[in-house]
Design a protein around this motif. Structure first.
Motif, mmCIF file in Angstrom:
data_model
loop_
_atom_site.group_PDB
_atom_site.id
_atom_site.type_symbol
_atom_site.label_atom_id
_atom_site.label_comp_id
_atom_site.label_asym_id
_atom_site.label_seq_id
_atom_site.Cartn_x
_atom_site.Cartn_y
_atom_site.Cartn_z
ATOM 1 N N VAL A 276 0.853 -1.183 0.000
ATOM 2 C CA VAL A 276 0.000 0.000 0.000
ATOM 3 C C VAL A 276 0.890 1.235 0.000
ATOM 4 O O VAL A 276 2.035 1.201 0.455
ATOM 5 C CB VAL A 276 -0.947 0.047 1.219
ATOM 6 C CG1 VAL A 276 -1.874 -1.154 1.234
ATOM 7 C CG2 VAL A 276 -0.172 0.155 2.528
ATOM 8 N N LEU A 277 0.356 2.324 -0.552
ATOM 9 C CA LEU A 277 0.969 3.640 -0.418
ATOM 10 C C LEU A 277 0.040 4.492 0.428
ATOM 11 O O LEU A 277 -1.181 4.269 0.433
ATOM 12 C CB LEU A 277 1.199 4.280 -1.779
ATOM 13 C CG LEU A 277 2.551 3.968 -2.462
ATOM 14 C CD1 LEU A 277 2.614 2.520 -2.887
ATOM 15 C CD2 LEU A 277 2.781 4.882 -3.658
ATOM 16 N N HIS A 278 0.603 5.474 1.125
ATOM 17 C CA HIS A 278 -0.246 6.263 1.998
ATOM 18 C C HIS A 278 0.345 7.641 2.237
ATOM 19 O O HIS A 278 1.543 7.884 2.065
ATOM 20 C CB HIS A 278 -0.449 5.545 3.338
ATOM 21 C CG HIS A 278 0.809 5.422 4.147
ATOM 22 N ND1 HIS A 278 1.214 6.368 5.060
ATOM 23 C CD2 HIS A 278 1.764 4.458 4.177
ATOM 24 C CE1 HIS A 278 2.344 6.005 5.611
ATOM 25 N NE2 HIS A 278 2.712 4.845 5.097
ATOM 26 N N THR A 279 -0.536 8.548 2.626
ATOM 27 C CA THR A 279 -0.162 9.836 3.196
ATOM 28 C C THR A 279 -0.673 9.831 4.627
ATOM 29 O O THR A 279 -1.179 8.812 5.118
ATOM 30 C CB THR A 279 -0.775 10.993 2.402
ATOM 31 O OG1 THR A 279 -2.215 10.946 2.557
ATOM 32 C CG2 THR A 279 -0.437 10.896 0.916
ATOM 33 N N LYS A 280 -0.627 10.984 5.286
ATOM 34 C CA LYS A 280 -1.158 11.035 6.650
ATOM 35 C C LYS A 280 -2.684 10.976 6.654
ATOM 36 O O LYS A 280 -3.292 10.698 7.697
ATOM 37 C CB LYS A 280 -0.677 12.293 7.369
ATOM 38 C CG LYS A 280 -1.147 13.595 6.750
ATOM 39 C CD LYS A 280 -0.592 14.796 7.504
ATOM 40 C CE LYS A 280 -1.033 16.120 6.904
ATOM 41 N NZ LYS A 280 -2.483 16.325 6.949
ATOM 42 N N ASP A 281 -3.317 11.206 5.497
ATOM 43 C CA ASP A 281 -4.777 11.247 5.422
ATOM 44 C C ASP A 281 -5.404 10.095 4.649
ATOM 45 O O ASP A 281 -6.551 9.733 4.898
ATOM 46 C CB ASP A 281 -5.239 12.558 4.768
ATOM 47 C CG ASP A 281 -4.893 13.771 5.601
ATOM 48 O OD1 ASP A 281 -5.055 13.700 6.831
ATOM 49 O OD2 ASP A 281 -4.459 14.784 5.026
ATOM 50 N N THR A 282 -4.677 9.532 3.684
ATOM 51 C CA THR A 282 -5.268 8.548 2.773
ATOM 52 C C THR A 282 -4.321 7.375 2.570
ATOM 53 O O THR A 282 -3.114 7.564 2.411
ATOM 54 C CB THR A 282 -5.586 9.183 1.415
ATOM 55 O OG1 THR A 282 -6.382 10.357 1.610
ATOM 56 C CG2 THR A 282 -6.345 8.215 0.513
ATOM 57 N N LEU A 283 -4.894 6.177 2.558
ATOM 58 C CA LEU A 283 -4.142 4.967 2.226
ATOM 59 C C LEU A 283 -4.711 4.398 0.939
ATOM 60 O O LEU A 283 -5.927 4.348 0.748
ATOM 61 C CB LEU A 283 -4.234 3.953 3.359
ATOM 62 C CG LEU A 283 -3.454 2.658 3.163
ATOM 63 C CD1 LEU A 283 -2.794 2.221 4.476
ATOM 64 C CD2 LEU A 283 -4.351 1.532 2.638
ATOM 65 N N TYR A 284 -3.809 3.963 0.057
ATOM 66 C CA TYR A 284 -4.202 3.457 -1.253
ATOM 67 C C TYR A 284 -3.787 1.996 -1.376
ATOM 68 O O TYR A 284 -2.598 1.673 -1.381
ATOM 69 C CB TYR A 284 -3.513 4.254 -2.364
ATOM 70 C CG TYR A 284 -3.725 5.746 -2.289
ATOM 71 C CD1 TYR A 284 -4.799 6.359 -2.941
ATOM 72 C CD2 TYR A 284 -2.847 6.559 -1.572
ATOM 73 C CE1 TYR A 284 -4.983 7.735 -2.879
ATOM 74 C CE2 TYR A 284 -3.026 7.932 -1.511
ATOM 75 C CZ TYR A 284 -4.095 8.512 -2.157
ATOM 76 O OH TYR A 284 -4.267 9.881 -2.085
ATOM 77 N N GLY A 285 -4.765 1.114 -1.459
ATOM 78 C CA GLY A 285 -4.454 -0.286 -1.696
ATOM 79 C C GLY A 285 -3.939 -0.469 -3.111
ATOM 80 O O GLY A 285 -4.525 0.043 -4.062
ATOM 81 N N LYS A 316 -7.651 8.777 7.457
ATOM 82 C CA LYS A 316 -9.093 9.005 7.305
ATOM 83 C C LYS A 316 -9.753 8.126 6.252
ATOM 84 O O LYS A 316 -10.909 7.733 6.399
ATOM 85 C CB LYS A 316 -9.338 10.479 6.954
ATOM 86 C CG LYS A 316 -8.878 11.458 8.023
ATOM 87 C CD LYS A 316 -9.039 12.898 7.557
ATOM 88 C CE LYS A 316 -8.512 13.871 8.598
ATOM 89 N NZ LYS A 316 -8.584 15.280 8.118
ATOM 90 N N THR A 317 -9.029 7.833 5.151
ATOM 91 C CA THR A 317 -9.654 7.154 4.014
ATOM 92 C C THR A 317 -8.751 6.039 3.506
ATOM 93 O O THR A 317 -7.532 6.204 3.403
ATOM 94 C CB THR A 317 -9.921 8.139 2.858
ATOM 95 O OG1 THR A 317 -10.690 9.242 3.342
ATOM 96 C CG2 THR A 317 -10.671 7.462 1.720
ATOM 97 N N PHE A 318 -9.347 4.910 3.168
ATOM 98 C CA PHE A 318 -8.655 3.788 2.537
ATOM 99 C C PHE A 318 -9.324 3.589 1.177
ATOM 100 O O PHE A 318 -10.462 3.158 1.100
ATOM 101 C CB PHE A 318 -8.780 2.549 3.418
ATOM 102 C CG PHE A 318 -8.158 1.279 2.876
ATOM 103 C CD1 PHE A 318 -7.528 1.213 1.634
ATOM 104 C CD2 PHE A 318 -8.199 0.118 3.641
ATOM 105 C CE1 PHE A 318 -6.964 0.042 1.163
ATOM 106 C CE2 PHE A 318 -7.646 -1.067 3.191
ATOM 107 C CZ PHE A 318 -7.025 -1.107 1.946
ATOM 108 N N GLU A 319 -8.606 3.943 0.113
ATOM 109 C CA GLU A 319 -9.127 3.754 -1.239
ATOM 110 C C GLU A 319 -8.768 2.348 -1.705
ATOM 111 O O GLU A 319 -7.593 2.007 -1.831
ATOM 112 C CB GLU A 319 -8.550 4.803 -2.188
ATOM 113 C CG GLU A 319 -8.979 6.222 -1.854
ATOM 114 C CD GLU A 319 -8.689 7.206 -2.981
ATOM 115 O OE1 GLU A 319 -8.357 6.756 -4.092
ATOM 116 O OE2 GLU A 319 -8.797 8.411 -2.729
ATOM 117 N N GLY A 320 -9.801 1.562 -1.979
ATOM 118 C CA GLY A 320 -9.593 0.149 -2.251
ATOM 119 C C GLY A 320 -9.184 -0.201 -3.663
ATOM 120 O O GLY A 320 -8.964 -1.381 -3.955
ATOM 121 N N GLY A 321 -9.078 0.785 -4.572
ATOM 122 C CA GLY A 321 -8.674 0.476 -5.938
ATOM 123 C C GLY A 321 -9.861 0.215 -6.845
ATOM 124 O O GLY A 321 -11.013 0.504 -6.505
ATOM 125 N N ALA A 322 -9.580 -0.346 -8.010
ATOM 126 C CA ALA A 322 -10.600 -0.518 -9.042
ATOM 127 C C ALA A 322 -11.553 -1.665 -8.707
ATOM 128 O O ALA A 322 -11.149 -2.691 -8.169
ATOM 129 C CB ALA A 322 -9.931 -0.775 -10.392
#
Length: 377
Positions: A276-285, A316-322
Motif C-alpha cells: 500500500v501507499l499512503h499519506t497522513k490522510d489517505t491509504l491506497y491499496g 481518514k480514508t482507505f481507497e480500495g482500488g478498481a
C-alpha cells in the motif's frame, strides 16, 4: 494576463524534481502517485516508456524559470493499464478502417487513483493549460484524448472545454474515529462482522502470521519476495506484469515515508505480500500476491492489516482500488469516479456521447442499488 512559455516534456527530468515538487506544493497536492519520485520511477525503470506503449509527452507552462502548470500526458499505442475501458471504441474504429491508436492519455500509469491531472499554481495557469491541451490534441492528429481519474472540479472544467464525461465506481473505507479494529467491526451488521471474524480466524488457524513493514525498514529481500508475489498474481490471470523489480526498488528508496508492505509468513518463510501507499490522510491499496494458497489470506493481507494500520495512524480514508463489490462486505462504500474524453471523428464522438449518456444513467442506478446494501447497522 501572464504569457507562459509552453513546452512538451519527453522526460520529467526536463522539468526537474525541484520545479515539479514546487508546483505540487503550490496547489496543495499531496497525492503520492503524482510525486516526482513515483512518476520518474515508472519511466526510469522502463515500466512506462515508449517501448511499453507509454510515450511521455507531458505538457508544461513556464513563467520565467517557474513551472506554472503541467499535465501528465502520454501517447498511447494500446489501452492496457488504464482501468477505464475503451476497447469497444477501438474495435469500432478498427471495423470501420480508422486508426484509434495512437491516442493521447492523461493518467498515472497502472494507477486507478483520483487526483489532479491539471496541475497549476492558480486558476489562470490552469485555464492556460487546458487551452494548451486543446491546441495539442488538434495539432497531433491523434484519434482522441482521454483524461482518467481527474478530481471532479477538473472533470467539470474539461467538460466546459468540450470533453465528454464518463463516470465509474470505486469502493472506499472511511475512518469514523475508530480506536480499534473491533470498534470498526462493531458498526457493521451482525452477519458482516461474523464473517470478518471467521476470515481472520481461518488465517490464524492456518498458522500464518503477518508483519507490517514500513518503507525505511523494507529490505531488498522483502522487495524481491514482494515482486515474486506480484508476478505470480499476473501469471495466474495469464497476463504479464506491468511493473518491474527496478520500479519497486526505486520507489522504496525515493519515497519510503509513503510505503508499507504486509508480509505473511508460515513455518518461518514468507508466503504472501501486499503493498500500500499512503499519506497522513489517505491509504491506497495497490498490489497483492501469494506463492502459497491459504483461504482468506488475501482479505487479511490486503484489507484487514491495512485497515488496522489506518486506525492506528488515524488515516481518514482507505481507497480500495478498481472495482470489487466484495469490498462492501468489509466496510467499503461506493464512490463515483470520473474520466473525460474527446474524440476527433464527429460521427464516433456522437455515438460515444449517446453511449455515455446511457452508461451514466446505469452507473447512477448501480450506485443507488449499492447504497441500499450498506453493510453498516
Amino acid at each position: 494576463m501572464t504569457t507562459y512559455r509552453p513546452a512538451i516534456l519527453s522526460s520529467l527530468t526536463e522539468a526537474g524534481e525541484a520545479a515539479w515538487s514546487a508546483l505540487l506544493a503550490a496547489q496543495g497536492e499531496a497525492n503520492p502517485f503524482l510525486s516526482y519520485a513515483f512518476l520518474h520511477a515508472l519511466h526510469a525503470s522502463g515500466s512506462a516508456c515508449a517501448e511499453t506503449g507509454w510515450q511521455p509527452q507531458y505538457l508544461a507552462l513556464w513563467d520565467g524559470s517557474v513551472l506554472a502548470a503541467a499535465m501528465p500526458l502520454y501517447a498511447k499505442s494500446h489501452s492496457y493499464g488504464e482501468y477505464v475501458f475503451d476497447w469497444a471504441w477501438a474495435e469500432a474504429y478498427h471495423r470501420n478502417g480508422i486508426e484509434y491508436y495512437p491516442k493521447l492519455l492523461s493518467a498515472i500509469p497502472f494507477t486507478p487513483v483520483t487526483g489532479s491531472r491539471l496541475l497549476a499554481r492558480d486558476d489562470e495557469a490552469r485555464a492556460a493549460l487546458v487551452a494548451f491541451l486543446l491546441e495539442q490534441q488538434q495539432a497531433s492528429r491523434m484519434s482522441s484524448t482521454h483524461v482518467l481519474y481527474p478530481a471532479q472540479p477538473q472533470a467539470l472544467l474539461l467538460k466546459e472545454a468540450g470533453f465528454m464525461l464518463r463516470s465509474g465506481v470505486q469502493f472506499h473505507w472511511i475512518n469514523q474515529g475508530y480506536h480499534t479494529f473491533d470498534d470498526f467491526t462493531a458498526t457493521l451488521e451482525h452477519k458482516k462482522r461474523k464473517n470478518i471474524r471467521a476470515e481472520r480466524r481461518k488465517v490464524r488457524e492456518a498458522g500464518v502470521t503477518l508483519r507490517r513493514v514500513r518503507g525505511f525498514d523494507i529490505t531488498d529481500a522483502d522487495w524481491r519476495f514482494f515482486h515474486r508475489c506480484y508476478e505470480t498474481t499476473y501469471a495466474e490471470h495469464r497476463s504479464s506484469p506491468y511493473l518491474n523489480l527496478a520500479f519497486f526498488r526505486d520507489i522504496g528508496a525515493a519515497m519510503p515515508d509513503n510505503i508499507m508492505l504486509t508480509i505473511a509468513e508460515r513455518g518461518g518463510r514468507p508466503i504472501a505480500s501486499s503493498l500500500v501507499l499512503h499519506t497522513k490522510d489517505t491509504l491506497y491499496g495497490r498490489y497483492w500476491g501469494a506463492v502459497e494458497h491459504v483461504p482468506c489470506l488475501h482479505f487479511e493481507a490486503a484489507y484487514y492489516q491495512p485497515l488496522e494500520f489506518c486506525i492506528e495512524q488515524g488515516i481518514k480514508t482507505f481507497e480500495g482500488g478498481a472495482q470489487g463489490e466484495h469490498k462492501m462486505a468489509r466496510g467499503f462504500l461506493p464512490q463515483q469516479t470520473w474520466s473525460a474524453h474527446w474524440l476527433a471523428h464527429p460521427s464516433f464522438a456522437d455515438a460515444v456521447e449517446r453511449f455515455l449518456e446511457r452508461e451514466g444513467a446505469g452507473i447512477a442506478n448501480y450506485i443507488d442499488e449499492l447504497n441500499e446494501r450498506n453493510p453498516f447497522k
